[in-house]
Design an enzyme around this catalytic site. Structure first.
Site, mmCIF file in Angstrom:
data_model
loop_
_atom_site.group_PDB
_atom_site.id
_atom_site.type_symbol
_atom_site.label_atom_id
_atom_site.label_comp_id
_atom_site.label_asym_id
_atom_site.label_seq_id
_atom_site.Cartn_x
_atom_site.Cartn_y
_atom_site.Cartn_z
ATOM 1 N N HIS A 1 0.842 -1.204 0.000
ATOM 2 C CA HIS A 1 0.000 0.000 0.000
ATOM 3 C C HIS A 1 0.884 1.264 0.000
ATOM 4 C CE1 HIS A 1 -3.183 2.849 0.976
ATOM 5 N NE2 HIS A 1 -2.383 3.319 1.915
ATOM 6 N N HIS B 1 1.310 4.671 -2.704
ATOM 7 C CA HIS B 1 1.508 6.101 -2.439
ATOM 8 C C HIS B 1 2.659 6.762 -3.185
ATOM 9 C CE1 HIS B 1 -1.332 7.298 0.729
ATOM 10 N NE2 HIS B 1 -1.266 6.047 1.159
ATOM 11 N N GLU C 1 -6.335 9.136 -0.704
ATOM 12 C CA GLU C 1 -6.578 7.687 -0.703
ATOM 13 C C GLU C 1 -7.582 7.245 -1.764
ATOM 14 O OE1 GLU C 1 -4.796 5.623 0.838
ATOM 15 O OE2 GLU C 1 -4.044 6.537 2.677
ATOM 16 N N SER D 1 -3.705 0.656 -4.821
ATOM 17 C CA SER D 1 -3.009 -0.495 -4.223
ATOM 18 C C SER D 1 -3.969 -1.632 -3.896
ATOM 19 C CB SER D 1 -2.259 -0.057 -2.959
ATOM 20 O OG SER D 1 -3.165 0.450 -1.994
HETATM 21 FE FE LIG Z 1 -2.527 5.222 2.683
#
Ligand SMILES: [Fe+2]
Length: 257
Positions: free
Chosen positions: A133, A138, A178, A197
């Site tokens: 993730h 990111h 997000e 992700s």
């Molecule tokens: Fe995150």
């Protein structure tokens, strides 16, 4: 009823007890062969989903990152790429950070990343962030100057907010960093790292079952969400300039700065 016994310890935010290693000070853990294989599987199946779904800015960042497809990337290398593109860097942190610690990193232009990978039993969903993730989701977007600038500002403003203001900024974070979508000339694309992700969210987020609303900072800040289920409602920006300018204007109206 004791709810605490049901909480996964990975979901309990931690305070840093010692300074987190950053940049070239980050070591490479002794990952097992199974850990590298987990990365290989996650990377292969996620990468195959992203053309035509992820925004160009993310895909360009992914190119710059040059993640190996068969072994877990080095966070030190990730940090070097961030440094050479937007001046950000990475820090290695032991788990989900307490909000204040987390936002303090962002405010300095440092992305706090975990360096452990999910167990094979949690390939599709893991309750707390892992390196797939954090690194795959990111870091590519942070190579983009417009996004990186917005992200740092979001961290800086969130660091000084408290109570309901902090809660509204958390919603802002959720629905942009997000779970954000963006209009492009080629159609709707994903820039939210939590979607990018996640194998299931990538396939779910662009479908008609998701309500998609135009980006409106007041609406975003007021919108509740449930982190534990597929997202039924998302906000769509027209550009990263709109996101940054909209956020700045909204902050000024709250008189926090
Ligand atoms: Fe995150």
């Amino acid at each position: 009823m004791n709810l605490e016994k049901d909480i996964d310890p990975r979901c309990v935010a931690v305070h840093l007890e010692e300074p987190a290693p950053e940049g070239d000070a980050i070591g490479y853990p002794d990952y097992s062969a199974e850990d590298h294989e987990t990365w290989r599987i996650l990377y292969e199946r996620q990468r195959a989903l992203l053309d035509g779904r992820a925004c160009d800015e993310y895909l360009a960042g992914l190119e710059l990152m040059r993640f190996p497809d068969d072994r877990i990337p080095s966070l030190r290398d990730v940090s070097r790429t961030l440094q050479s593109t937007t001046g950000w860097s990475a820090a290695r942190v032991p788990g989900m950070l307490h909000e204040r610690d987390f936002f303090a990193f962002l405010a300095r232009g440092v992305f706090p990343s975990t360096d452990y990978i999910r167990p094979r039993s949690e390939m599709d969903y893991t309750p707390a962030p892992d390196l797939f993730h954090d690194i795959f989701g990111h870091t590519p977007m942070i190579t983009n100057p417009a996004f990186a600038s917005f992200y740092r500002r979001l961290g800086r403003v969130s660091l000084s907010a408290t109570g309901d203001d902090r809660r509204r900024l958390e919603r802002f974070y959720w629905f942009t960093v997000e779970f954000g979508l963006i209009h492009t000339w080629a159609g709707l694309r994903i820039y939210g790292n939590g979607i990018l992700s996640s194998y299931s969210e990538v396939r779910h987020s662009l479908t008609d079952t998701v309500t998609k609303l135009p980006f409106d900072p007041d609406r975003v800040a007021a919108q509740e969400y449930d982190f534990s289920s597929m997202q039924p409602l998302l906000f769509v920006i027209d550009s990263f300039e709109q996101l940054a300018d909209g956020f700045d204007a909204w902050v000024r109206r709250q008189a926090w700065d």
